[in-house]
Design an enzyme around this catalytic site. Sequence first.
Site, PDB file in Angstrom:
ATOM      1  N   PHE A 130     -13.382 -94.528  34.305  1.00 33.27           N
ATOM      2  CA  PHE A 130     -12.256 -95.228  33.686  1.00 33.27           C
ATOM      3  C   PHE A 130     -11.450 -94.211  32.887  1.00 33.27           C
ATOM      4  O   PHE A 130     -12.014 -93.457  32.083  1.00 33.27           O
ATOM      5  CB  PHE A 130     -12.746 -96.365  32.793  1.00 33.27           C
ATOM      6  CG  PHE A 130     -11.645 -97.289  32.383  1.00 33.27           C
ATOM      7  CD1 PHE A 130     -11.079 -98.154  33.303  1.00 33.27           C
ATOM      8  CD2 PHE A 130     -11.140 -97.275  31.094  1.00 33.27           C
ATOM      9  CE1 PHE A 130     -10.043 -99.004  32.942  1.00 33.27           C
ATOM     10  CE2 PHE A 130     -10.102 -98.124  30.728  1.00 33.27           C
ATOM     11  CZ  PHE A 130      -9.547 -98.983  31.655  1.00 33.27           C
ATOM     12  N   ASP A 202     -21.336 -95.238  29.441  1.00 29.38           N
ATOM     13  CA  ASP A 202     -20.369 -96.296  29.144  1.00 29.38           C
ATOM     14  C   ASP A 202     -20.841 -97.546  29.895  1.00 29.38           C
ATOM     15  O   ASP A 202     -20.924 -97.553  31.118  1.00 29.38           O
ATOM     16  CB  ASP A 202     -18.970 -95.871  29.613  1.00 29.38           C
ATOM     17  CG  ASP A 202     -17.890 -96.902  29.272  1.00 29.38           C
ATOM     18  OD1 ASP A 202     -18.220 -98.091  29.104  1.00 29.38           O
ATOM     19  OD2 ASP A 202     -16.706 -96.515  29.213  1.00 29.38           O
ATOM     20  N   TYR A 227     -15.673-107.811  25.569  1.00 32.35           N
ATOM     21  CA  TYR A 227     -14.712-108.809  26.043  1.00 32.35           C
ATOM     22  C   TYR A 227     -14.777-109.067  27.543  1.00 32.35           C
ATOM     23  O   TYR A 227     -14.051-109.911  28.055  1.00 32.35           O
ATOM     24  CB  TYR A 227     -13.277-108.437  25.646  1.00 32.35           C
ATOM     25  CG  TYR A 227     -12.796-107.069  26.047  1.00 32.35           C
ATOM     26  CD1 TYR A 227     -12.384-106.795  27.345  1.00 32.35           C
ATOM     27  CD2 TYR A 227     -12.727-106.048  25.108  1.00 32.35           C
ATOM     28  CE1 TYR A 227     -11.927-105.544  27.706  1.00 32.35           C
ATOM     29  CE2 TYR A 227     -12.276-104.784  25.457  1.00 32.35           C
ATOM     30  CZ  TYR A 227     -11.879-104.535  26.752  1.00 32.35           C
ATOM     31  OH  TYR A 227     -11.424-103.284  27.118  1.00 32.35           O
ATOM     32  N   LYS A 228     -15.661-108.378  28.251  1.00 34.97           N
ATOM     33  CA  LYS A 228     -15.819-108.626  29.691  1.00 34.97           C
ATOM     34  C   LYS A 228     -16.949-109.635  29.895  1.00 34.97           C
ATOM     35  O   LYS A 228     -16.805-110.815  29.585  1.00 34.97           O
ATOM     36  CB  LYS A 228     -16.050-107.317  30.431  1.00 34.97           C
ATOM     37  CG  LYS A 228     -14.848-106.365  30.418  1.00 34.97           C
ATOM     38  CD  LYS A 228     -15.131-105.114  31.228  1.00 34.97           C
ATOM     39  CE  LYS A 228     -13.912-104.223  31.381  1.00 34.97           C
ATOM     40  NZ  LYS A 228     -13.464-103.595  30.132  1.00 34.97           N
ATOM     41  N   ARG A 376      -9.813-106.683  43.222  1.00 39.07           N
ATOM     42  CA  ARG A 376     -11.084-106.610  42.500  1.00 39.07           C
ATOM     43  C   ARG A 376     -11.505-108.004  42.049  1.00 39.07           C
ATOM     44  O   ARG A 376     -10.727-108.727  41.424  1.00 39.07           O
ATOM     45  CB  ARG A 376     -10.940-105.674  41.298  1.00 39.07           C
ATOM     46  CG  ARG A 376     -12.241-105.211  40.698  1.00 39.07           C
ATOM     47  CD  ARG A 376     -11.994-104.202  39.605  1.00 39.07           C
ATOM     48  NE  ARG A 376     -11.301-104.785  38.462  1.00 39.07           N
ATOM     49  CZ  ARG A 376     -11.392-104.351  37.211  1.00 39.07           C
ATOM     50  NH1 ARG A 376     -12.146-103.301  36.951  1.00 39.07           N
ATOM     51  NH2 ARG A 376     -10.733-104.916  36.230  1.00 39.07           N
TER      52      ARG A 376
END
Length: 415
Positions: A130, A202, A227-228, A376
Amino acid sequence: MTIQSREQCEQLDREDALAHLKQEFALPEGVIYLDGNSLGARPKAAASRAAEVIQQEWGTDLITSWNKAGWFDLPSRLGNLLSPLIGAEANEVVVTDTTSGNLFKALAAALHMQAGDDQRKVIITERSNFPTDIYMAEGLTGWLQRGYRIHLIDSPEELSTAINAETAVVMLTHVNYRTGYLHDMQTVTALAHQHGALMLWDLAHSAGAVPVNLNAANADFAVGCTYKYLNGGPGSPAFIWVPARHQAKFRHPLSGWWGHASPFAMSPHFEHQPTIRAALCGTQPIVSLALVECGLEIFAKTDMQALRKKSLALTDLFIALVEQRCAGFGLELVTPRDHVQRGSQVSLHHPHAYALIQALIARGVVGDYREPGILRFGFTPLYVGFADVWDAAEHLRDLLASQSYDLNLKRNAVT
């Protein structure tokens, strides 16, 4: 079992031991939400918790809530709630700041621990990592100006030859955000340690999605977001893990007053504390922190092994349906088929991916788009069912067959 009908999917939903957890979430009627890998759905409890914090704790109790409502200890308390999901011990995690900020702290600490070896000047990460992780590494090493360099590898297979005596830190995302590729945490960590490097993970696409055991893997540092898959709310504070064995040596340049050994002594000089609270920086965002607990509490009603089993079943089904019912329309599977290499998402390449994902969203099937040309789909077992998977695949098939998508769409700022 080969699935040939929606009725079979409905039967799987009736037999699903996790199906009742969907009622914990406030999902819009008619929406199939397959973007929990980007923003988790809202727990129903979040609205009342936010009202409690705003109206009672802030509105009535005012500043006394730092003590009365436990605001001061909230980052640590949330960290201990999150710890079992990532294989951490008590008092090894705090929920605080952003993933980017926490990665900066962890990377700075790792480089500080390696500073005695002048030969170790290389940070290894993936070109497909990322981007913010790479950016933070570039920013930190650029400011230090001590000869550090970043080595970008193009495949996991390169790790075995890339890691050597010059490697200071290996910094990887456990599940790749674009492809869903899942690294073998224990094997990669052991490889890094074999060469004297430190291992920084991560967990943004792992925590709450796949079983993680940081201590069993003997990892050195980890960060991630809430938050995922953890359903903490948009932009909710992230987390950082520092194992007990490293806490005495944990140092980073963002030495704010909340990380001080005695914050309210108001000393003019920083005094390090050898605990996980050394990872804190400034005053915490209490309203958003409080909502993280609503998401974490739902995990106490299940376990990561059960979630993983359902996740693999959902993604297996979606892959099979896409290949059976959408064949010949130019879709290419990007996500690994092998369970040990797959996170909780399915990524598909298509030349018209952005237009397709926008057309799906218009129909209530919410996934997202990532460059280059990736549709995705995230599968959150807490609230996604097997009939949802069938319906999503059918919508995708219909759009491809009818070409009912607009190739002239203007790109949104957030894709």
